[in-house]
Design an enzyme around this catalytic site. Structure first.
Site, mmCIF file in Angstrom:
data_model
loop_
_atom_site.group_PDB
_atom_site.id
_atom_site.type_symbol
_atom_site.label_atom_id
_atom_site.label_comp_id
_atom_site.label_asym_id
_atom_site.label_seq_id
_atom_site.Cartn_x
_atom_site.Cartn_y
_atom_site.Cartn_z
ATOM 1 N N ARG A 186 0.938 -1.228 -0.079
ATOM 2 C CA ARG A 186 -0.245 0.046 0.166
ATOM 3 C C ARG A 186 0.842 1.299 -0.088
ATOM 4 N NH1 ARG A 186 -1.652 1.554 4.739
ATOM 5 N NH2 ARG A 186 -2.027 -0.358 5.443
ATOM 6 N N TYR A 218 -15.622 17.206 -15.595
ATOM 7 C CA TYR A 218 -16.161 16.179 -15.313
ATOM 8 C C TYR A 218 -17.274 15.956 -14.392
ATOM 9 C CZ TYR A 218 -16.447 11.105 -14.202
ATOM 10 O OH TYR A 218 -16.750 9.946 -14.014
ATOM 11 N N ASP A 274 -6.676 18.995 -14.835
ATOM 12 C CA ASP A 274 -6.860 17.752 -15.113
ATOM 13 C C ASP A 274 -6.688 17.672 -16.733
ATOM 14 O OD1 ASP A 274 -8.236 15.397 -16.231
ATOM 15 O OD2 ASP A 274 -9.726 15.509 -14.595
ATOM 16 N N LYS A 292 -8.149 6.543 -19.128
ATOM 17 C CA LYS A 292 -8.649 7.132 -20.582
ATOM 18 C C LYS A 292 -7.282 6.875 -21.473
ATOM 19 C CE LYS A 292 -12.442 7.904 -18.507
ATOM 20 N NZ LYS A 292 -12.301 8.511 -17.328
#
Ligand SMILES: Cc1ncc(COP(=O)(O)O)c(C=O)c1O
Length: 392
Positions: A48, A100, A172, A197
């Protein structure tokens, strides 16, 4: 030696494996790492916190954005959450209005409840951005080209305003990718990606990333990422790394095809406005030309048709797939009002300019002539419906 982007997409962070000579960076499928003796520092301790396959991806992403530090997340939304965790109650965020839907949702439905104030502005209007930035503003949040209206924000001008006001600028960069736009060079502090994406590019993995130059900022983001655990697994990191190797080539072809498809749509009688920053009459064209090396492969357009005709149109497309997401090799289209932006209240959608007739395209890597022929037959099917005489 500073290698060019195409070379870095293949080599950065991914040396041949020194123990076996493996040319492909290994998937270290492990959650923990042996430690030699208590208290002795080790390269890796627990997955992690840090993990070799993830680190290879993070180093590669950092290199592509021209930065020192990258953080890979389990999704783009986890990366967005990673940035918002820097905030405290009473802080303000100034955000672009056209963004978004999931970002809108986490801002207004989650973080607003925790005492963080959000103000949404048209970030293409520099005076509106300047007026919105106040001493309590900690972040300026930009998305350019924006989702789904393809608005173009001047990153350098906005970042300069934010810096003067003591706020960090987040960009972004999902739609543009580091191949077309380098926000850190334009003065931004944090670059964000939904690696789901273009970066991965094959519609088979979810992922997100943050990239920064500042060491202290990285340490804060890393602390929260480890505390919360929003990390991707090694297989996903490997797949994204594999996708990145062809990112510059894919993006070049995506952009070339989008140019052809956008020009075709402009000539179709059933299409209203076509939103594509590559058109000289697009309001953001000059800024896009200055800050991007090409115009991307997302196109939005208004279908000049009734609701029933629009449904029939979407059903008659054969190559274009109706689906959420974008940036993959397969061409996708979506209806933002009922899909990606369904979480934005209808009146807000309308005020931003997301109409019920808006269609967003993600132009894939099929032959653009086939993509156009598919549109032609779908438009013909609407025209045929219109010429059917009404029954009396
Ligand atoms: C511009 C943009 N940013 C962030 C996200 C969120 O990414 P993810 O779906 O990987 O959580 C999306 C998803 O569509 C997006 O389009």
């Amino acid at each position: 030696m500073a290698y060019r982007l195409r070379t870095r997409s293949i080599h950065a962070g991914q040396p041949n494996d020194p123990s076996t000579g493996a040319v492909a960076f290994p998937i270290y499928q492990t959650s923990t790492f042996a430690i030699e003796e208590p208290g002795k520092p080790a390269a890796f301790g627990y997955a992690r916190t840090d993990h070799p396959t993830r680190r290879a991806l993070e180093d590669c992403l950092a290199s592509l954005e021209g930065a020192e530090h990258g953080l890979a997340y389990a999704s783009g939304m986890a990366a967005i959450n990673g940035v918002l965790a820097l905030l405290r109650s009473g802080d303000r965020v100034v955000s672009t209005r056209d963004l978004y839907g999931g970002a809108w949702r986490i801002f207004t439905r989650l973080y607003a409840k925790l005492g963080i104030e959000f103000e949404f502005v048209d970030s293409t209007d520099l005076e509106a951005v300047r007026l919105a930035l106040r001493p309590e503003t900690k972040l300026l949040w930009l998305e350019t080209p924006s989702n789904p209206l393809l608005k173009i924000t001047d990153i350098a001008a906005c970042a300069a305003l934010a810096r003067a006001a003591g706020a960090l600028t987040v960009v972004d960069n999902t739609f543009a990718t580091p191949c077309l736009q380098q926000p850190l060079d334009l003065g931004a502090d944090i670059v964000l990606h939904s690696t789901t994406k273009y970066i991965n590019g094959h519609s088979d993995v979810l992922g997100g990333a943050l990239i920064v130059r500042d060491r202290a900022l990285y340490t804060d983001l890393k602390f929260f990422q480890n505390a919360v655990g929003a990390v991707p697994g090694p297989q996903d990191c490997f797949l994204i790394l594999r996708g990145i190797k062809t990112l510059p080539l894919r993006v070049r072809e995506h952009c070339a095809s989008a140019r052809v498809v956008a020009r075709y749509l402009e000539t179709s009688g059933l299409v209203g406005k076509v939103l594509y920053p590559g058109f000289p009459d697009h309001p953001g064209h000059a800024v896009a030309e200055a800050q991007m090396s090409d115009f991307g492969a997302i196109i939005s357009f208004e279908l000049d048709a009734s609701w029933e005709e629009a449904i029939a149109f979407t059903k008659s497309l054969r190559l274009w797939t109706l689906a959420e997401s974008l940036g993959g090799v397969k061409s996708l289209f979506c209806h933002p009002a009922t899909m990606t932006h369904a979480s934005v209240e209808p009146d807000v959608r309308k005020s931003v300019g997301i109409s019920d007739g808006l269609i967003r395209l993600s132009v894939g890597l099929e032959d653009p002539a086939d993509l156009i022929e598919d549109f032609e037959q779908a438009f013909e099917s609407i025209a045929a419906r219109r010429s059917v005489p009404c029954a009396v």
